[in-house]
Design an enzyme around this catalytic site. Structure first.
Site, mmCIF file in Angstrom:
data_model
loop_
_atom_site.group_PDB
_atom_site.id
_atom_site.type_symbol
_atom_site.label_atom_id
_atom_site.label_comp_id
_atom_site.label_asym_id
_atom_site.label_seq_id
_atom_site.Cartn_x
_atom_site.Cartn_y
_atom_site.Cartn_z
ATOM 1 C CG ASP A 125 -3.180 14.544 2.064
ATOM 2 O OD1 ASP A 125 -2.680 14.080 1.040
ATOM 3 O OD2 ASP A 125 -4.178 14.084 2.639
ATOM 4 C CG HIS A 167 6.243 14.788 1.150
ATOM 5 N ND1 HIS A 167 6.908 13.747 0.548
ATOM 6 C CD2 HIS A 167 5.879 14.333 2.381
ATOM 7 C CE1 HIS A 167 6.936 12.709 1.364
ATOM 8 N NE2 HIS A 167 6.331 13.025 2.485
ATOM 9 C CG ASP A 202 10.231 11.089 6.604
ATOM 10 O OD1 ASP A 202 10.056 11.994 7.426
ATOM 11 O OD2 ASP A 202 9.316 10.336 6.175
ATOM 12 C CE1 TYR A 330 4.332 10.902 10.222
ATOM 13 C CE2 TYR A 330 3.241 12.887 11.013
ATOM 14 C CZ TYR A 330 3.956 12.226 10.039
ATOM 15 O OH TYR A 330 4.325 12.883 8.884
HETATM 16 C C1 LIG Z 1 -1.301 13.734 7.756
HETATM 17 C C2 LIG Z 1 -0.004 12.980 7.973
HETATM 18 C C3 LIG Z 1 1.178 13.904 7.868
HETATM 19 C C4 LIG Z 1 -0.049 12.230 9.303
HETATM 20 N N1 LIG Z 1 -0.158 10.832 8.885
HETATM 21 C C5 LIG Z 1 -0.380 9.689 9.773
HETATM 22 C C6 LIG Z 1 0.564 9.622 10.899
HETATM 23 C C7 LIG Z 1 -0.234 8.965 12.021
HETATM 24 C C8 LIG Z 1 -1.659 9.041 11.690
HETATM 25 C C9 LIG Z 1 -1.764 9.757 10.396
HETATM 26 C C10 LIG Z 1 -0.021 10.687 7.573
HETATM 27 O O1 LIG Z 1 0.005 9.622 6.956
HETATM 28 N N2 LIG Z 1 0.111 11.875 7.006
HETATM 29 C C11 LIG Z 1 0.171 12.040 5.610
HETATM 30 C C12 LIG Z 1 -1.038 12.132 4.928
HETATM 31 C C13 LIG Z 1 -1.003 12.270 3.559
HETATM 32 C C14 LIG Z 1 0.221 12.344 2.873
HETATM 33 C C15 LIG Z 1 1.417 12.259 3.582
HETATM 34 C C16 LIG Z 1 1.424 12.083 4.948
HETATM 35 C C17 LIG Z 1 2.688 11.942 5.697
HETATM 36 C C18 LIG Z 1 3.870 12.335 5.156
HETATM 37 C C19 LIG Z 1 5.164 12.198 5.836
HETATM 38 O O2 LIG Z 1 5.289 11.844 6.996
HETATM 39 N N3 LIG Z 1 6.260 12.484 5.091
HETATM 40 O O3 LIG Z 1 7.519 12.365 5.605
HETATM 41 ZN ZN LIG Z 2 7.383 10.670 6.689
#
Ligand SMILES: CC1(C)CN(C2CCCC2)C(=O)N1c1ccccc1/C=C/C(=O)NO
Ligand SMILES: [Zn+2]
EC number: 3.5.1.98
Length: 401
Positions: A125, A167, A202, A330
């Site tokens: 990530d 995080h 958030d 996002y």
């Molecule tokens: C890689 C991203 C950050 C993007 N994303 C999605 C958004 C739309 C398509 C993918 C995630 O779930 N992510 C993550 C992946 C693994 C761990 C955490 C997050 C997000 C953390 C967060 O927003 N904290 O406030």
């Molecule tokens: Zn978030």
């Protein structure tokens, strides 16, 4: 306590033997705001850096572009950021982690030492993209610049929409967060204010900030977030209330998918009002990640900027030095809509509903309107569940003085 002193330090990871990396000046709560301008940390170089390396490429320029298109930048006091120094970054993060991040960020792919990087969470990530150190240091520097303006009484509200990376841990990147700028800001604010309240709105639990201050009563962390089996980061259950001297100074409000503005504000209002009246903070850091918005690809909460705006209004009414940070978000257009609306609200300005013509206009189709409507989604938060959450949190807060 960690450093054995009877004075309570910031409880920086009470399970780790730390002594503060700096002289903590006598906390003062008499910072008077000499200037009612709202500080907005910005530079083109900063936007370019965030554009290329943040979680969502292109989001930084869309956010700034819409705020500018609505004419808000001329009402703001723009302050240029500067990169955080290693000394500032290691006021929270370990020296090993920061040195590795800087070294790995400068290396070409073949030079990278993968298993060392994995040790610091720098994989999956949180990939080590070229220049990620410069990006993380600039975001941290921008948030510290905002915090310093509050400490110096330059303003009452300071904004860094490209910060809020909640995080990151002391020695580990996590959830696409490399450096925990909210923690750095809180440590800086603690040099002037004896009690700092951190509020995290958030979609995800603000675990990195909670961990940093779980053992101190000098910083109260409060997070409203989705809490469900298998949802990242998996922490933030209602019974997690802090440890040792920090017991009851960690507040978690676990929510389920589909929550809308009215229920969200109802729980926010009851919990945060009781928090403020019992804790009496002297400064506030508010993380306003927009990934809980209706239409976000996360597809979990069903909020709109109006709902977050009501939460912001309640905090601004306290007239305390307040630092506003971004975070997740996002859907590029909706995140820009959200933070532009909140910026206007801080300025006391109302905005015309039609998106002005500007460079990123096409992001806002097909309606080209500023407002976001809630989706027609199932809400898994029954009124009984919300009631139960409020009562449990309220019982815990009764221990705070
Ligand atoms: C890689 C991203 C950050 C993007 N994303 C999605 C958004 C739309 C398509 C993918 C995630 O779930 N992510 C993550 C992946 C693994 C761990 C955490 C997050 C997000 C953390 C967060 O927003 N904290 O406030
Ligand atoms: Zn978030």
């Amino acid at each position: 306590m960690a450093d054995g002193s009877d004075k309570e330090n910031d409880g920086m990871g009470c399970h780790r033997n730390l002594t503060p990396n700096r002289d903590v000046l006598a906390p003062r709560s008499d910072v008077v705001c000499r200037n009612d301008k709202v500080v907005f940390v910005h530079s083109q170089m900063y936007v370019d850096l965030c554009n290329n390396l943040a979680k969502v490429p292109g989001r930084a320029s869309a956010v700034h572009g819409l705020i500018e298109a609505y004419g808000l930048t001329k009402e703001l006091r723009l302050v240029e950021p500067r990169p955080a120094t290693v000394a500032e970054l290691t006021s929270f993060h370990s020296t090993d982690y920061i040195h590795h991040l800087r070294k790995a960020s400068a290396e070409e792919d073949e030079e990278k030492d993968i298993d060392v990087s994995e040790e610091f969470g720098l994989c999956y990530d949180c990939p080590i993209l070229p220049g990620v150190y410069e990006y993380a240091a600039m975001v941290a520097g921008a948030t510290l610049t905002a915090a310093q303006c509050l400490i110096d009484g330059e303003c009452q509200v300071a904004i860094n929409w490209h910060g809020g990376w909640h995080h990151a841990k002391k020695d580990e990147a996590s959830g696409f967060c490399y450096v925990n700028d909210p923690v750095l800001a809180i440590l800086r604010l603690r040099e002037r204010f004896s009690k700092v309240l951190y509020i995290d709105l958030d979609l995800h639990h603000g675990d990195g900030v909670e961990d940093a201050f779980c053992c101190t009563s000098r910083v109260m962390t409060l997070s409203l977030h989705k809490f469900d089996t298998g949802f990242f980061p998996g922490t933030g259950d209602i019974q997690d209330t802090g440890m040792g001297r920090g017991r009851y100074y960690t507040v978690n409000v676990p929510l389920r998918d589909g929550i809308q503005d009215s229920q969200y504000f109802s729980v926010f209002n009851k919990v945060v009002s009781q928090t403020e009246s019992s804790y009496r903070p002297e400064a506030v850091v508010l993380q306003l990640g927009a990934d809980g918005m209706s239409g976000d690809p996360m597809g979990c909460f069903n909020l709109t900027p109006q709902g977050l705006g009501r939460c912001l209004e309640l905090v601004l009414d306290w007239k305390l030095p307040t630092l506003l940070l971004g975070g997740g978000g996002y859907h590029v257009g909706n995140t820009a809509r959200c933070w532009t609306s909140l910026t206007a609200q801080v300025l006391g300005k109302s905005l015309p509903p039609d998106i002005p013509e500007h460079e990123h206009f096409t992001e806002y189709g097909p309606d080209y309107e500023l407002g976001i409507s809630p989706g027609n989604r199932v809400n898994h938060n029954s009124d009984e569940y919300i009631e139960e959450v409020i009562n449990t949190v309220s019982e815990n807060l009764a221990h705070v003085m």
